[in-house]
Write an enzyme that holds these catalytic residues in place. Structure first.
Site: not given
Ligand code: EPZ
Length: 435
Positions: A22-23, A116, A121, A310, A402
């Site tokens: 998915k990711n 969510c 996020r 995850d 999802r």
């Molecule tokens: C990706 O989300 C994945 N989703 C998530 O999987 C996964 O949990 C996450 O990476 C971490 O590995 C997809 O790939 C579609 P991040 P993403 O940006 O990109 C903070 C699932 O269940 N942050 O690495 O949103 C954020 O709040 C999903 O498959 C900011 O502060 O994750 C978090 O605390 C859930 N500002 C941390 O960084 C930003 O602009 C990591 O987020 C972006 C992120």
């Protein structure tokens, strides 16, 4: 929304072919906007997030077809640069379209993507990276407008240091910089396998990227990229989920189509919990045998190659049956313990202190009626129900679709007594709450 009914205490045995990632597929579908011609993606998981992304691309003017596990995308008729609120609210990954729309059209308008239950996020890292590449941003009434500052509409190569190795921000910066003028250097990048896969896909489209899979990426912008055909990698989180299911229920399960190297930390944790694991990188197979209750575990989530967030709630489900007290620290998201709160109803002693959950295991667990809080939390609750005596129910199981094609089908194939019950299903267990 539907629910999932589980008759617990049946061991799992057999082999399961894991779906595509998915990711992995979502950023590749966004990247298809950048290529001239028809993109063909194979081994695409049949999940609702893929259908939502396909609908967004169609709304933008692309021709998209979903046939079994194959998606074809023709972006030649791309004519819109705005993503309506209905889509952005449904799926955070819609923000991955900012980069390609800026790169292709010089402008993108997106409703602020919904957070969510796992936290705020924000997308500040995405915005910062795209600003560094020459985009100007305006936010008004929940809408974000991004526009290339140059009259030409093009973005310009630069260097960007991510404050945190954000998966999505790294992907957005890659998707914007491959068509920028000049060279872009990205530092402190996320190193998840899905990023390395996106780099391989973009390189196959003709992009010039060095450092794929590492913390530093160097991208030399090009005028044009060509659409290509691409086979997706297996979903490492799905693979980890079914291995954890075997730990929770007991049994002997082989997952195929997933690289053991993508699950290094989870496999180490499972071994520490007493699982016997044979991993074959060549065959992309992992066999897990669990003949006794798991031992307790201590772990902390983090950016790849650390333990993936995850799988935090997924491994917690196994820890709830462990012979002792486990300790799991969630260091990626600020609020990812909703599943842990629900899991209390199965009888394990769960205590949450700030960013850490402590679980005193018991076996068997008590049957319970719980609610899925989100995608991975919902899957974790199904796993906990596998170790509960009698009948349990997980409501709001639509979240699970999802990311998992059909978790009931997959677990039944391994011997579980699991089935989906519709909202009005008369055979459903009455809505009693076990205590
Ligand atoms: C990706 O989300 C994945 N989703 C998530 O999987 C996964 O949990 C996450 O990476 C971490 O590995 C997809 O790939 C579609 P991040 P993403 O940006 O990109 C903070 C699932 O269940 N942050 O690495 O949103 C954020 O709040 C999903 O498959 C900011 O502060 O994750 C978090 O605390 C859930 N500002 C941390 O960084 C930003 O602009 C990591 O987020 C972006 C992120």
């Amino acid at each position: 929304m539907s629910a999932i009914q589980v008759q617990g205490l049946l061991p799992l045995n057999g082999r399961i072919q894991i779906q595509g990632s998915k990711n992995g597929v979502l950023p590749l579908m966004a990247a298809a906007l950048l290529g001239r011609g028809v993109t063909v993606l194979r081994r695409v998981p049949r999940i609702s997030d893929v259908r939502i992304m396909a609908d967004i691309l169609r709304y933008l003017g692309c021709r998209v077809s979903l046939e079994k596990d194959c998606v074809t995308i023709d972006a030649s008729a791309l004519c819109r640069n705005q993503i309506p609120r209905t889509y952005a609210g449904k799926m955070r990954s819609s923000c991955l379209l900012l980069g390609p729309l800026l790169a292709r059209l010089g402008e993108a308008v997106i409703a602020y993507p919904g957070g969510c239950v796992i936290g705020k996020r924000p997308i500040d890292f995405h915005i910062h990276a795209l600003e560094r590449l020459g985009a100007g941003f305006k936010e008004q009434n929940g809408w974000i407008t991004a526009k290339a500052a140059a009259k030409s509409g093009r973005l310009f190569g630069t260097w960007i240091v991510f404050p945190y190795p954000s998966v999505g921000a790294t992907e957005n910066a890659l998707l914007a910089s491959v068509l920028a003028e000049g060279t872009t250097i990205l530092l402190n990048c996320a190193m998840e396998p899905e990023i390395e896969e996106l780099c391989r896909f973009l390189i196959k489209m003709g992009a010039r990227i060095r450092g794929a899979g590492g913390p530093e990426l160097v991208i030399e912008g090009k005028e044009q990229l060509e659409a290509c055909e691409f086979d997706l990698r297996g979903d490492r989180i799905c693979g980890g989920t079914y291995l954890a299911a075997a730990m929770t229920a007991g049994g002997d399960v082989t997952v195929s189509g997933v690289r053991p190297g993508d699950l290094r930390e989870p496999l180490k944790a499972m071994r520490r919990m007493g699982a016997r694991i044979q991993a074959d990188e060549e065959k992309q197979e992992i066999r897990l045998v669990m003949e006794k209750r798991p031992e307790p575990v201590r772990l902390e989530t983090g950016p790849y190659p650390m333990f993936p967030t995850d799988l935090q709630s997924i491994l917690l489900a196994a820890a709830c049956t462990a012979n002792g007290k486990s300790r799991i620290r969630e260091a990626v998201f600020e609020a990812r313990f909703e599943a842990a709160k629900e899991m209390r109803q199965f009888g394990a002693g769960i205590m949450i202190e700030k960013d850490t959950v402590f679980a005193e295991g018991r076996y068997p667990l008590r049957p319970a009626v719980v609610k899925a809080p989100d995608l991975r939390g919902g899957a974790a609750l199904v796993l906990a129900a596998l170790a509960a005596e009698g009948e349990s129910r997980i409501a709001d199981s639509g979240y699970i679709k999802r990311g998992y094609e059909d978790i009931c089908r997959d677990l039944r194939m391994l011997g579980a007594d699991v089935r989906e019950i519709g909202p009005g299903d008369e055979t459903a267990a009455e809505g009693k709450r076990y205590r």
